[in-house]
Design a protein around this motif. Structure first.
Motif, PDB file in Angstrom:
ATOM      1  N   ASP A 122      67.385 -44.221 -64.691  1.00  0.00           N
ATOM      2  CA  ASP A 122      67.291 -43.993 -63.250  1.00  0.00           C
ATOM      3  C   ASP A 122      66.545 -45.146 -62.578  1.00  0.00           C
ATOM      4  O   ASP A 122      65.517 -45.608 -63.087  1.00  0.00           O
ATOM      5  CB  ASP A 122      66.556 -42.690 -62.970  1.00  0.00           C
ATOM      6  CG  ASP A 122      67.284 -41.492 -63.540  1.00  0.00           C
ATOM      7  OD1 ASP A 122      68.102 -40.905 -62.818  1.00  0.00           O
ATOM      8  OD2 ASP A 122      67.049 -41.158 -64.724  1.00  0.00           O
ATOM      9  N   GLN A 123      67.072 -45.554 -61.422  1.00  0.00           N
ATOM     10  CA  GLN A 123      66.404 -46.609 -60.667  1.00  0.00           C
ATOM     11  C   GLN A 123      66.706 -46.454 -59.185  1.00  0.00           C
ATOM     12  O   GLN A 123      67.710 -45.867 -58.789  1.00  0.00           O
ATOM     13  CB  GLN A 123      66.853 -47.991 -61.150  1.00  0.00           C
ATOM     14  CG  GLN A 123      68.340 -48.276 -61.040  1.00  0.00           C
ATOM     15  CD  GLN A 123      68.733 -49.546 -61.764  1.00  0.00           C
ATOM     16  OE1 GLN A 123      68.141 -49.925 -62.777  1.00  0.00           O
ATOM     17  NE2 GLN A 123      69.728 -50.241 -61.242  1.00  0.00           N
ATOM     18  N   MET A 124      65.765 -46.967 -58.387  1.00  0.00           N
ATOM     19  CA  MET A 124      65.943 -46.982 -56.941  1.00  0.00           C
ATOM     20  C   MET A 124      65.949 -48.424 -56.468  1.00  0.00           C
ATOM     21  O   MET A 124      65.247 -49.276 -57.018  1.00  0.00           O
ATOM     22  CB  MET A 124      64.835 -46.195 -56.238  1.00  0.00           C
ATOM     23  CG  MET A 124      64.877 -44.701 -56.513  1.00  0.00           C
ATOM     24  SD  MET A 124      63.809 -43.765 -55.385  1.00  0.00           S
ATOM     25  CE  MET A 124      64.680 -44.010 -53.831  1.00  0.00           C
ATOM     26  N   ARG A 125      66.757 -48.658 -55.440  1.00  0.00           N
ATOM     27  CA  ARG A 125      66.872 -50.007 -54.884  1.00  0.00           C
ATOM     28  C   ARG A 125      66.535 -49.983 -53.395  1.00  0.00           C
ATOM     29  O   ARG A 125      66.920 -49.060 -52.669  1.00  0.00           O
ATOM     30  CB  ARG A 125      68.285 -50.554 -55.050  1.00  0.00           C
ATOM     31  CG  ARG A 125      68.705 -50.810 -56.485  1.00  0.00           C
ATOM     32  CD  ARG A 125      70.157 -51.280 -56.528  1.00  0.00           C
ATOM     33  NE  ARG A 125      70.616 -51.552 -57.879  1.00  0.00           N
ATOM     34  CZ  ARG A 125      70.570 -52.736 -58.469  1.00  0.00           C
ATOM     35  NH1 ARG A 125      70.088 -53.776 -57.809  1.00  0.00           N
ATOM     36  NH2 ARG A 125      71.027 -52.898 -59.696  1.00  0.00           N
ATOM     37  N   GLU A 149      70.271 -44.639 -58.236  1.00  0.00           N
ATOM     38  CA  GLU A 149      71.302 -44.816 -59.245  1.00  0.00           C
ATOM     39  C   GLU A 149      70.883 -44.130 -60.547  1.00  0.00           C
ATOM     40  O   GLU A 149      69.752 -44.315 -61.017  1.00  0.00           O
ATOM     41  CB  GLU A 149      71.558 -46.305 -59.504  1.00  0.00           C
ATOM     42  CG  GLU A 149      71.969 -47.074 -58.264  1.00  0.00           C
ATOM     43  CD  GLU A 149      71.971 -48.578 -58.456  1.00  0.00           C
ATOM     44  OE1 GLU A 149      72.441 -49.295 -57.558  1.00  0.00           O
ATOM     45  OE2 GLU A 149      71.493 -49.041 -59.519  1.00  0.00           O
ATOM     46  N   HIS A 150      71.799 -43.355 -61.106  1.00  0.00           N
ATOM     47  CA  HIS A 150      71.592 -42.757 -62.429  1.00  0.00           C
ATOM     48  C   HIS A 150      72.728 -43.206 -63.339  1.00  0.00           C
ATOM     49  O   HIS A 150      73.906 -43.119 -62.970  1.00  0.00           O
ATOM     50  CB  HIS A 150      71.587 -41.234 -62.359  1.00  0.00           C
ATOM     51  CG  HIS A 150      71.571 -40.592 -63.719  1.00  0.00           C
ATOM     52  ND1 HIS A 150      70.429 -40.523 -64.491  1.00  0.00           N
ATOM     53  CD2 HIS A 150      72.567 -40.012 -64.445  1.00  0.00           C
ATOM     54  CE1 HIS A 150      70.717 -39.927 -65.637  1.00  0.00           C
ATOM     55  NE2 HIS A 150      72.004 -39.593 -65.633  1.00  0.00           N
ATOM     56  N   GLY A 201      73.494 -43.840 -51.647  1.00  0.00           N
ATOM     57  CA  GLY A 201      72.643 -44.716 -50.861  1.00  0.00           C
ATOM     58  C   GLY A 201      72.937 -44.650 -49.382  1.00  0.00           C
ATOM     59  O   GLY A 201      73.962 -44.099 -48.945  1.00  0.00           O
ATOM     60  N   VAL A 202      72.019 -45.188 -48.610  1.00  0.00           N
ATOM     61  CA  VAL A 202      72.174 -45.292 -47.162  1.00  0.00           C
ATOM     62  C   VAL A 202      72.006 -46.750 -46.768  1.00  0.00           C
ATOM     63  O   VAL A 202      71.331 -47.528 -47.455  1.00  0.00           O
ATOM     64  CB  VAL A 202      71.144 -44.421 -46.410  1.00  0.00           C
ATOM     65  CG1 VAL A 202      71.375 -42.954 -46.724  1.00  0.00           C
ATOM     66  CG2 VAL A 202      69.721 -44.820 -46.778  1.00  0.00           C
ATOM     67  N   PHE A 203      72.638 -47.133 -45.665  1.00  0.00           N
ATOM     68  CA  PHE A 203      72.496 -48.508 -45.185  1.00  0.00           C
ATOM     69  C   PHE A 203      72.445 -48.512 -43.660  1.00  0.00           C
ATOM     70  O   PHE A 203      72.935 -47.587 -42.993  1.00  0.00           O
ATOM     71  CB  PHE A 203      73.630 -49.405 -45.696  1.00  0.00           C
ATOM     72  CG  PHE A 203      75.002 -48.989 -45.228  1.00  0.00           C
ATOM     73  CD1 PHE A 203      75.525 -49.449 -44.023  1.00  0.00           C
ATOM     74  CD2 PHE A 203      75.787 -48.150 -46.007  1.00  0.00           C
ATOM     75  CE1 PHE A 203      76.789 -49.080 -43.603  1.00  0.00           C
ATOM     76  CE2 PHE A 203      77.057 -47.760 -45.598  1.00  0.00           C
ATOM     77  CZ  PHE A 203      77.560 -48.237 -44.394  1.00  0.00           C
ATOM     78  N   PHE A 204      71.853 -49.571 -43.132  1.00  0.00           N
ATOM     79  CA  PHE A 204      71.725 -49.729 -41.692  1.00  0.00           C
ATOM     80  C   PHE A 204      71.844 -51.213 -41.358  1.00  0.00           C
ATOM     81  O   PHE A 204      71.221 -52.054 -42.006  1.00  0.00           O
ATOM     82  CB  PHE A 204      70.372 -49.205 -41.209  1.00  0.00           C
ATOM     83  CG  PHE A 204      70.111 -49.458 -39.741  1.00  0.00           C
ATOM     84  CD1 PHE A 204      70.617 -48.611 -38.772  1.00  0.00           C
ATOM     85  CD2 PHE A 204      69.369 -50.564 -39.330  1.00  0.00           C
ATOM     86  CE1 PHE A 204      70.379 -48.850 -37.418  1.00  0.00           C
ATOM     87  CE2 PHE A 204      69.122 -50.811 -37.987  1.00  0.00           C
ATOM     88  CZ  PHE A 204      69.630 -49.945 -37.024  1.00  0.00           C
ATOM     89  N   LYS A 205      72.668 -51.530 -40.368  1.00  0.00           N
ATOM     90  CA  LYS A 205      72.802 -52.900 -39.882  1.00  0.00           C
ATOM     91  C   LYS A 205      72.611 -52.903 -38.368  1.00  0.00           C
ATOM     92  O   LYS A 205      73.192 -52.073 -37.664  1.00  0.00           O
ATOM     93  CB  LYS A 205      74.187 -53.480 -40.207  1.00  0.00           C
ATOM     94  CG  LYS A 205      74.488 -53.669 -41.684  1.00  0.00           C
ATOM     95  CD  LYS A 205      75.905 -54.208 -41.874  1.00  0.00           C
ATOM     96  CE  LYS A 205      76.302 -54.263 -43.334  1.00  0.00           C
ATOM     97  NZ  LYS A 205      75.641 -55.367 -44.041  1.00  0.00           N
TER      98      LYS A 205
END
Length: 958
Positions: free
Chosen positions: A683-686, A737-738, A750-754
């Protein structure tokens, strides 16, 4: 059977130069089987592309060396490994996915990735959209080199790239300092293979497939049969110090479609007829068209790699692709409804108050302007494009030092002929005063379904005694796009540093030249409403026309004449000669010109490897300084003989135009950060943040401009500006992410913002200060002083907006026991929204639509199975409605593309380890492309059917 992959053999993806084009079994030295579509080889260039972090590279290699996979699963699981150990948030498709069961082009393969969708042009995936942004926001590289465009603007037409010649494709959704500037939406990095990393000393693969398009039977003269042929060779020599790779891919297929077209409104209110006070918004008309022709694409790839020592590698490689698309359209066009040119009775109105049905008839004599007509049309959209990309690369690795240098040159060209032929019924044809006949038509638009059309006297339009060629126009579009680039980077590993594992710095220089040339030839006048002296409507010889009737879904529509325009002209002793025209078609000179861009970048980046709260933190931080110079050269209309002598292709001259050079230089500081927090081994976070930019669409930066004088004011039109700012944005991403054991699957969300600062739009300024833009105002001869400043119609950086969304994906292989262990599943979903709104009047009244390229929902899913002998995959790609300006009606129109789902099926059976049989069916449900105007589904744009395509072929490998 199961194969434990060797570290050296499998460290980077498979099937280089697409040594296999069906998924078939190949036995290695241990007797185990793997898919030939995953011919085992590595490409060290890809490793550095996937991650620059030394520790991440080690983890990636370790993972690839221990995962057990067979067949198509190897592609999926390698892609998971690249995603897992990358420094950036990215999605990857590897060669078994591309070459093992090849799609039409790389564009099709990319649409299987989360948040990635394609616009189907002529039935094929071409322009790629990422996270709701169009191709103009995407940077594309091949082996790290910027790719030139054949589209006439910034976006890449990915159907130019045969899937058989690409080893791996990576979609970077976040940025890092070492990436080439240009991707606000993302960067697509295409990668070819390194022959020194092929698993065999010598290998040869031959793939041949025949194709069949069922839609061709509805288009007279269309050939339903096509083929794909590819040959690939890789060899290692001189004790594995010299590698040679050669690839060739040839595709021939019919270009067929049938389309029902509802034309746009001009946004004006008109009286429906002289006896009524009722007003409404009117469409320009409708069209019925059959498209025929053929497509031929040939791709070539050559690579030579010399590795004289373990530390030094030199690579010379070239890629060339030539795509010839002969496309012809024949049918009927009822046009000129608006502008008080026709009388409308029995109107049917949309919810916006726009006419979508009724009876259209010729105005009584003396009423209105130009008369409408039911025209017979013959169009030619034949386009020939080519792309070349090549260069020299040096890699040197000594202890902790790593140098990567590259010099390259690339070129793209596009030549679209664009012929528009119209014929109408006349009385007095062949006399000195032919007159357009009185006509009528009934029509009804049915939204996203084929509408109804009838004509009062349908036999009139197949009668050669009455039909005359009114107009023949040729409008070539010619583009050349060239890049010359140099890049080098130096990395120093810091194995004992508690924070940074490496420091990297580099420089990048690119000279980009874009040339646009417009030409024109016009005979006659549409509807003969503006008669040209000496150019009357021409009679049509029987040898230059053929009666054609509709079949299939379009059966029942009026028959028409398939016209041979050049033959009609030749019968009257006329030969079309399109050239630049400075007199009556001066736009051809004004819209021609060039843009020169220079990029000078430097970057520094540190790779992170630290312990934070007892867990490992990796990633990178850095900054890229980008200096851009953009200057355009063109012609400005100054009038009054105040320019320089211009002689056009017809030998005519003018002194009303002056050369103009205009542009600007700017510098941007682009910081970036990518953090990966490792919660557990699985497991990891970005988190990622960056400032990014995309250069303005290059065709919007042309300097040419026309002008007119009114009330003592000088006014300029053109719609382009070399003073545009780049499209700058700030972006943020957060992912979880797993990963399942042995790389057999992953779950990500995930989420994203531009925040995008501006978009390019057209604007009209009043009392504009032309001097501030470098535009000379000519002298008014009546006053001896410059004209007063008037209107300036140009492009500008309009207010931007926000873009936000969520993405999720789930992949799993080997989740069932026994014979079902070869079953796998892959699915992803993205939801994106934006507060950007664009005004349009194409549906009638002003309405507001969203951001071009943005589908709120994008999803794909695939179920696949392989057991080493048999492989199969059923996939579906869905995208909800989106906007695009790729629909053309004289000029590009911003329309809404309706939601669509495209299904594909692919299967292969291995007869022996050298020989396999492959079958594919693309677009299983014959999904049409449907568009409408202004976000109003009632206002039909285009409904176009392309048919389903089947492939059956064989693959042979040594």
């Amino acid at each position: 059977m199961i194969l434990k992959r060797n570290l050296l053999v499998m460290a980077l993806a498979a099937a280089g130069l697409t040594m296999a084009f069906g998924v078939q079994a190949a036995t290695d030295d241990t007797g185990a089987q793997t898919a030939a579509g995953t011919s085992q080889q590595t490409n060290t260039a890809s490793t550095s592309q996937a991650t620059t972090n030394p520790k991440s590279q080690q983890e990636l290699a370790k993972s690839l060396s221990t995962v057990t996979v067979t067949g198509f699963s190897s592609s999926v699981e390698k892609s998971i490994d690249y995603q897992r150990y990358a420094d950036t948030i990215q999605s990857v498709v590897t060669a078994a996915d591309i070459g093992g069961l090849p799609d039409q082009s790389i564009a099709d393969s990319l649409t299987h990735l989360p948040g990635v969708s394609a616009e189907r042009i002529a039935g094929q995936a071409s322009q790629i959209n990422i996270r709701g942004l169009s191709g103009d926001f995407i940077q594309t590289t091949l082996d790290g080199r910027e790719q030139p465009s054949t589209s006439g603007t910034n976006y890449i037409q990915f159907d130019q790239y045969p899937s058989e010649l690409i080893n791996m494709a990576t979609v970077y959704k976040t940025s890092q300092a070492s990436l080439v500037t240009g991707g606000v939406a993302g960067t697509i990095a295409l990668q070819t293979a390194n022959p020194l990393e092929n698993s065999k000393d010598q290998s040869l693969n031959i793939d041949a497939r025949g194709s069949y398009d069922g839609q061709a039977h509805d288009v007279p003269g269309a050939n339903p049969v096509g083929y794909r042929l590819s040959v690939a060779y890789q060899g290692k020599f001189l004790d594995n110090t010299l590698g040679v790779g050669l690839g060739f891919a040839d595709m021939y297929q019919p270009h067929v479609s049938e389309q029902f077209v509802g034309e746009a409104s001009d946004g004006g209110l008109y009286k429906l007829n002289k006896d009524s006070s009722q007003t409404a918004y009117l469409p320009e008309g409708y069209q019925l068209q059959q498209n025929g022709g053929e497509e031929r694409r040939r791709g070539y790839l050559g690579t030579v790699v010399w590795r004289p020592t373990k530390e030094l590698q030199l690579t010379a490689d070239t890629f060339f692709s030539k795509f010839n698309n002969s496309s012809f359209g024949y049918g009927l066009r009822s046009q000129n409804f608006y502008g008080n040119n026709a009388q409308i009775t029995n109107p049917v109105l949309s919810s916006l108050g726009t006419v979508i049905g009724g009876t259209v008839a010729t105005n009584p004599a003396g009423v209105g302007g130009n008369q409408f007509s039911n025209e017979t049309t013959a169009d030619n959209y034949t386009t020939n494009t080519d792309v070349f990309s090549g260069g020299l690369n040096l890699k040197w690795n000594h202890d902790n030092w790593h140098i990567d240098s590259d010099i390259s040159m690339s070129h793209a060209s596009s030549h679209e002929i664009n012929v528009d032929t119209t014929a109408d019924p006349y009385t007095g044809l062949g006399t000195s005063n032919p007159q357009l006949m009185a006509q009528s038509t009934n029509f009804l638009f049915k939204g996203r379904n084929i509408g109804d059309v009838s004509m009062a006297n349908p036999g009139l339009y197949t009668n050669l005694n009455d039909m005359g060629l009114s107009r023949y126009g040729v409008y070539p579009y010619i583009y050349h796009d060239r890049d010359k680039a140099f890049r080098t980077s130096v990395q120093y590993d810091l194995p004992n540093n508690p924070v940074f594992s490496a420091i990297e710095a580099g420089v990048y220089a690119n000279n980009h030249t874009y040339n646009a040339d417009r030409e024109v030839y016009v005979y006659g006048s549409e509807w003969n409403t503006s008669p040209v002296p000496g150019e009357p409507p021409l009679s049509i010889p029987s040898s230059a026309a053929q009666v054609t009737c509709w079949k299939g879904k379009f059966s029942g529509f009026p028959c028409f004449l398939t016209l041979n325009g050049p033959a009609i002209l030749a019968a009257h002793g006329i030969v079309a000669n399109p050239v630049k025209n400075i007199t009556d078609q001066s736009w051809s000179e004004i819209q021609s010109g060039s843009v020169n861009e220079k990029t000078r970048d430097v970057f520094v980046m540190g790779d992170l490897d630290a312990q934070v709260f007892g867990h490992e933190l990796t990633g990178n931080v850095g900054v890229r300084v980008s200096r851009q110079s953009q200057y355009s050269y063109g012609l400005q209309q100054v009038g009054n003989g105040a320019g320089v002598l211009i002689v056009d292709g017809n030998g005519k001259s003018s002194m009303d135009y002056a050369p103009i050079k205009s542009g600007k230089t700017y510098t941007d500081y682009l910081p970036s950060m990518n953090l990966i927090y490792h919660l557990t081994d699985q497991d990891q976070m970005r988190f990622a943040a960056a400032k990014v930019l995309s250069r303005p669409p290059i065709n919007t930066m042309l300097a040419g401009a026309g002008s007119w004088v009114s009330a003592g004011q000088y006014n300029v039109w053109g719609g382009t500006s070399p003073l545009l700012n780049p499209l700058r944005a700030q972006q943020y991403d957060l992912d979880y992410e797993h990963y399942f054991d042995d790389s057999t699957g992953a779950v990500t969300a995930g989420v994203f913002f531009k925040k995008i600062n501006s978009f390019i739009e057209n604007v009209t300024y009043n009392n504009f200060d032309f001097a501030s833009a470098g535009i000379t105002v000519p002298t008014d001869p009546s006053t001896g002083k410059p004209y007063l400043n008037g209107q300036y119609q140009t492009s500008y950086n309009a207010k931007g907006g926000d873009l936000r969304g969520v993405e999720a994906s789930f992949t799993k292989t080997h989740f069932l026991p026994g014979i079902w262990s070869g079953l796998g599943f892959d699915a992803n979903f993205a939801y994106t929204k934006s507060n950007v709104r664009n005004a349009t009047t194409l549906a009638g009244p002003t309405t507001y639509i969203g951001l071009p390229g943005l589908s709120k929902r994008v999803a794909s899913a695939a179920v696949f199975y392989d057991n080493g002998t048999f492989s199969a995959r059923l996939s579906a790609n869905y995208r909800s409605s989106f906007l695009s300006n790729t629909q053309i009606a004289v000029t590009n129109q911003l329309v809404t593309f309706a939601s669509e789902t495209v299904y594909d099926f692919q299967a292969a059976y291995n007869i022996t380890k050298q020989f396999s049989v492959v079958y594919q069916m693309l677009n299983l449900s014959n999904q049409p492309t449907k568009t409408y105007f202004g976000g109003n589904p009632q206002q039909t744009g285009t409904i176009q059917y392309f048919g389903r395509t089947s492939y059956l072929g064989v693959n042979f490998q040594l």
